[in-house]
Design a protein around this motif. Structure first.
Motif, PDB file in Angstrom:
ATOM      1  N   ARG A 127       0.643  -1.164   0.048  1.00  0.00           N
ATOM      2  CA  ARG A 127       0.048  -0.026   0.130  1.00  0.00           C
ATOM      3  C   ARG A 127       0.813   1.141   0.067  1.00  0.00           C
ATOM      4  O   ARG A 127       2.098   1.157   0.446  1.00  0.00           O
ATOM      5  CB  ARG A 127      -0.907  -0.022   1.399  1.00  0.00           C
ATOM      6  N   PRO A 128       0.292   2.464  -0.284  1.00  0.00           N
ATOM      7  CA  PRO A 128       1.229   3.511  -0.442  1.00  0.00           C
ATOM      8  C   PRO A 128       1.940   4.100   0.455  1.00  0.00           C
ATOM      9  O   PRO A 128       3.057   4.418   0.427  1.00  0.00           O
ATOM     10  CB  PRO A 128      -0.002   4.779  -0.876  1.00  0.00           C
ATOM     11  N   VAL A 129       1.566   3.743   1.799  1.00  0.00           N
ATOM     12  CA  VAL A 129       2.302   4.572   3.086  1.00  0.00           C
ATOM     13  C   VAL A 129       3.143   3.422   3.562  1.00  0.00           C
ATOM     14  O   VAL A 129       2.971   2.298   3.959  1.00  0.00           O
ATOM     15  CB  VAL A 129       1.159   4.871   4.101  1.00  0.00           C
ATOM     16  N   TRP A 130       4.509   3.693   3.942  1.00  0.00           N
ATOM     17  CA  TRP A 130       5.358   2.912   4.340  1.00  0.00           C
ATOM     18  C   TRP A 130       5.896   3.476   5.683  1.00  0.00           C
ATOM     19  O   TRP A 130       5.770   4.550   6.055  1.00  0.00           O
ATOM     20  CB  TRP A 130       6.652   2.910   3.451  1.00  0.00           C
ATOM     21  N   GLY A 131       6.283   2.391   6.576  1.00  0.00           N
ATOM     22  CA  GLY A 131       6.889   2.979   7.905  1.00  0.00           C
ATOM     23  C   GLY A 131       8.444   3.189   7.770  1.00  0.00           C
ATOM     24  O   GLY A 131       8.853   3.389   6.581  1.00  0.00           O
ATOM     25  N   GLN A 132       8.972   3.502   8.911  1.00  0.00           N
ATOM     26  CA  GLN A 132      10.343   3.866   8.721  1.00  0.00           C
ATOM     27  C   GLN A 132      11.512   2.868   8.589  1.00  0.00           C
ATOM     28  O   GLN A 132      12.641   2.910   7.978  1.00  0.00           O
ATOM     29  CB  GLN A 132      10.832   4.305  10.026  1.00  0.00           C
ATOM     30  N   GLY A 133      10.968   1.584   8.766  1.00  0.00           N
ATOM     31  CA  GLY A 133      12.029   0.261   8.178  1.00  0.00           C
ATOM     32  C   GLY A 133      13.018   0.242   9.192  1.00  0.00           C
ATOM     33  O   GLY A 133      12.891   0.855  10.347  1.00  0.00           O
ATOM     34  N   THR A 134      13.748  -0.804   9.352  1.00  0.00           N
ATOM     35  CA  THR A 134      14.937  -1.190  10.280  1.00  0.00           C
ATOM     36  C   THR A 134      16.114  -1.464   9.365  1.00  0.00           C
ATOM     37  O   THR A 134      15.927  -2.196   8.291  1.00  0.00           O
ATOM     38  CB  THR A 134      14.482  -2.306  10.962  1.00  0.00           C
ATOM     39  N   GLN A 135      17.098  -0.891   9.712  1.00  0.00           N
ATOM     40  CA  GLN A 135      18.472  -0.775   8.797  1.00  0.00           C
ATOM     41  C   GLN A 135      19.132  -2.180   9.261  1.00  0.00           C
ATOM     42  O   GLN A 135      19.430  -2.569  10.332  1.00  0.00           O
ATOM     43  CB  GLN A 135      19.362   0.308   9.343  1.00  0.00           C
ATOM     44  N   VAL A 136      19.667  -2.888   8.151  1.00  0.00           N
ATOM     45  CA  VAL A 136      20.385  -4.172   8.063  1.00  0.00           C
ATOM     46  C   VAL A 136      21.711  -3.723   7.610  1.00  0.00           C
ATOM     47  O   VAL A 136      21.757  -3.276   6.305  1.00  0.00           O
ATOM     48  CB  VAL A 136      19.740  -5.221   7.478  1.00  0.00           C
ATOM     49  N   THR A 137      22.766  -3.920   8.181  1.00  0.00           N
ATOM     50  CA  THR A 137      24.159  -3.678   7.463  1.00  0.00           C
ATOM     51  C   THR A 137      25.110  -5.101   7.633  1.00  0.00           C
ATOM     52  O   THR A 137      25.157  -5.401   8.769  1.00  0.00           O
ATOM     53  CB  THR A 137      24.732  -2.636   8.306  1.00  0.00           C
ATOM     54  N   VAL A 138      25.477  -5.516   6.597  1.00  0.00           N
ATOM     55  CA  VAL A 138      26.129  -6.857   6.765  1.00  0.00           C
ATOM     56  C   VAL A 138      27.512  -6.420   6.231  1.00  0.00           C
ATOM     57  O   VAL A 138      27.903  -5.905   5.203  1.00  0.00           O
ATOM     58  CB  VAL A 138      25.592  -7.747   5.625  1.00  0.00           C
ATOM     59  N   SER A 139      28.735  -6.312   7.158  1.00  0.00           N
ATOM     60  CA  SER A 139      29.711  -5.846   6.910  1.00  0.00           C
ATOM     61  C   SER A 139      30.800  -6.489   7.903  1.00  0.00           C
ATOM     62  O   SER A 139      30.612  -6.604   8.842  1.00  0.00           O
ATOM     63  CB  SER A 139      29.928  -4.418   7.109  1.00  0.00           C
ATOM     64  N   SER A 140      31.913  -6.648   7.362  1.00  0.00           N
ATOM     65  CA  SER A 140      33.130  -7.212   8.195  1.00  0.00           C
ATOM     66  C   SER A 140      33.813  -6.034   8.661  1.00  0.00           C
ATOM     67  O   SER A 140      34.728  -6.321   9.791  1.00  0.00           O
ATOM     68  CB  SER A 140      34.089  -8.184   7.543  1.00  0.00           C
TER      69      SER A 140
END
Length: 114
Positions: free
Chosen positions: A101-114
């Protein structure tokens, strides 16, 4: 529109795991299919996985065999278990209805890094 709140992101090394959660304030998940989406830096938002009200699932080819989507209607929650994470999985992860649907939440950041 019932807001969805994503959580569970973080920094993880390649090969690691994370479990994302998506919680709704109402009983939306018993009515709609729910999807996880992600947006990498400089790229458009893309589909990751969805789960229907009958628990049928589908995945993007890039995550098939590594990610698992599940739902708990009693808790108004949908989860995304992410294993064998790769640097290319880095991005902001969102949940929304499927189709979205058109409205999105803020999301959650995923960072994959060594």
């Amino acid at each position: 529109q019932v807001p969805l709140v994503e959580s569970g992101g973080g920094l993880v090394q390649p090969g690691g795991s994370l479990r994302l959660s998506c919680v709704a304030s109402g009983s939306i998940f018993s009515v709609y299919a729910v999807g996880w989406y992600r947006q990498a830096p400089g790229k458009q938002r893309e589909f990751v996985a969805y789960i229907t009200t009958t628990a049928a699932t589908a995945y993007a080819d890039s995550v098939k065999g590594r990610f698992t989507i599940s739902r708990d209607n009693a808790k108004n929650a949908v989860y995304l278990q992410m294993n064998s994470l790769k640097p290319e999985d880095t991005g902001v992860y969102y949940c929304n209805a499927y189709p979205p649907r058109p409205v999105w939440g803020q999301g959650t950041q995923v960072t994959v890094s060594s």
